[in-house]
Design a protein around this motif. Structure first.
Motif, short mmCIF file in Angstrom:
data_model
loop_
_atom_site.label_atom_id
_atom_site.label_comp_id
_atom_site.label_asym_id
_atom_site.label_seq_id
_atom_site.Cartn_x
_atom_site.Cartn_y
_atom_site.Cartn_z
N ALA A 23 -48.17 -28.70 4.54
CA ALA A 23 -48.87 -27.78 3.64
C ALA A 23 -49.54 -26.68 4.43
O ALA A 23 -49.82 -26.82 5.63
CB ALA A 23 -49.91 -28.53 2.81
N ASN A 34 -47.01 -26.03 -0.17
CA ASN A 34 -47.07 -27.48 -0.13
C ASN A 34 -45.68 -28.06 -0.32
O ASN A 34 -44.98 -27.70 -1.27
CB ASN A 34 -48.01 -28.00 -1.23
N CYS A 69 -42.26 -24.82 3.15
CA CYS A 69 -43.67 -24.53 2.92
C CYS A 69 -43.99 -23.07 3.26
O CYS A 69 -44.68 -22.37 2.50
CB CYS A 69 -44.52 -25.48 3.76
N TYR A 321 -52.29 -35.08 -5.31
CA TYR A 321 -52.92 -35.27 -4.00
C TYR A 321 -53.55 -36.65 -3.85
O TYR A 321 -54.30 -36.89 -2.90
CB TYR A 321 -53.98 -34.19 -3.76
N ALA A 327 -51.34 -31.46 2.10
CA ALA A 327 -52.42 -30.59 1.63
C ALA A 327 -53.78 -31.10 2.08
O ALA A 327 -54.63 -30.34 2.54
CB ALA A 327 -52.37 -30.46 0.11
#
Length: 364
Positions: A23, A34, A69, A321, A327
């Motif tokens: 990310a 991401n 990404c 997440y 991330a």
């Protein structure tokens, strides 16, 4: 810098177990790229994570995920200011795959690296949401291998309040699912079937619910489920679909009752009124619903005026997440930018208590 003004762009690399995450986090714009690959299908054939296969797959995925990404962010390699990577805890070989790649890339670019604690990434992941908690808060880290309550006063300022003394909640979910014959990874499937279960059809213990501390235990609960399954099989020659759903419901109810009660005690003991829940089990819908309704009930003694329950602000990371991802590593690295080091001399820490990391300069 490709936006024409100063900011910090951090590339995050996550490879602690069976997800490869990459990310890009921008200090001005937030998360701008991401990419994630899960090895779930590969490991399902073996009924669990095979470390050697996990390590090899990370190596195959890191470069194409990085390129994807960067393309999503409209950036190129030269725009990266630092590379953050998961240093531990996790599978040794998997960690080495990510650490080697991160250090090699940073060295080639002439950029520093930011070693990140995997659990700190999870702990800070709710800060990626639009509604962000403020320090201080109680954090419930409830991932596959960890169930811990932490008092969080700032970046790196973490005090362990209590943890599971044996199986973590996530492990108990997966192991219980396996003994019920559910496909790997079974924790999510168990929760899905639990929604179809009949309340109170089975009753399982709530281990250490009244222990007067914040320690937890889920191994005995798993054994109680095994005993119930063996009894049903002995009496009926197998497990009917609804009976399996009922067992799933009773098991999930028991785990959530324990976590909710311990969360309330942690908030009462610290006098904090903000709860942050992070980790893979934090995606469990019923757990989210229960903890979102949490209040602190004041002690009611004889002769005292009854006081109303105090509200609790509960925060969760965005659903994407909750499980391992790049991330959270990019964000945690950006929060510790002042601790960047030169690329090249690296090691990994498969076992690394969260309380052993240093405070951020921002928290001092």
């Amino acid at each position: 810098m490709f936006y024409g003004f100063y900011f910090m762009l951090v590339l995050g690399i996550e490879s602690s177990c069976d997800e490869t995450g990459v990310a890009l986090y921008c200090s001005e714009r937030g998360l701008i790229g991401n990419a994630l690959h899960t090895q779930m299908a590969m490991h399902a054939e073996y009924g669990g994570v095979v470390p050697e296969l996990a390590s090899r797959d990370h190596i195959r995925r890191l470069v194409p995920l990085t390129q994807a990404c960067l393309a999503e962010a409209g950036a190129d390699y030269g725009d990266i200011d630092a590379v953050a990577y998961t240093q531990g805890p996790g599978l040794g070989g998997a960690l080495l795959a990510g650490a080697s790649y991160a250090n090699a890339l940073a060295f080639a670019l002439g950029k520093p690296v930011l070693p990140v604690h995997h659990l700190e990434g999870h702990l800070l992941s709710p800060l990626l949401a639009d509604e962000r908690p403020e320090f201080p808060f109680v954090a419930l880290l409830v991932s596959g291998g960890h169930t811990q309550f932490m008092a969080v006063r700032g970046i790196g300022d973490y005090t362990l309040l209590g943890e599971s003394v044996d199986d973590a909640a996530g492990e108990a979910f997966d192991k219980t699912a396996k003994l019920l014959g559910l496909p790997y990874p079974g924790g999510a499937k168990l929760s899905e079937l639990a929604r179809l279960g009949t309340p109170d059809a089975f009753s399982f213990p709530r281990p250490m619910l009244h222990s007067h501390d914040l320690q937890m235990s889920f191994s005995g609960l798993k054994t109680a489920v095994l005993t119930a399954v063996e009894k049903v099989r002995a009496e009926h020659g197998g497990i009917a679909e609804q009976t399996r759903n009922d067992i799933c419901r009773a098991f999930e109810d028991a785990v959530i009752d324990v976590l909710a009660a311990k969360a309330e005690k942690a908030l009462r003991d610290t006098s904090f009124r903000t709860l942050v829940v992070a980790g893979g089990v934090g995606a469990n819908k019923k757990l989210r619903e229960r903890l979102s309704r949490l209040t602190i009930r004041p002690a009611q003694g004889k002769g005292r005026l009854k006081k109303p329950a105090e509200a609790v602000q509960t925060y969760f990371p965005p659903m994407e997440y909750c499980t391992d991802n790049g991330a959270m590593i990019a964000f945690a690295g950006a929060m510790r930018a002042e601790q960047a080091v030169a690329a090249g001399g690296f090691n990994v820490k498969p076992r690394w208590p969260l309380t052993n990391i240093v405070k951020s300069a921002e928290a001092v």
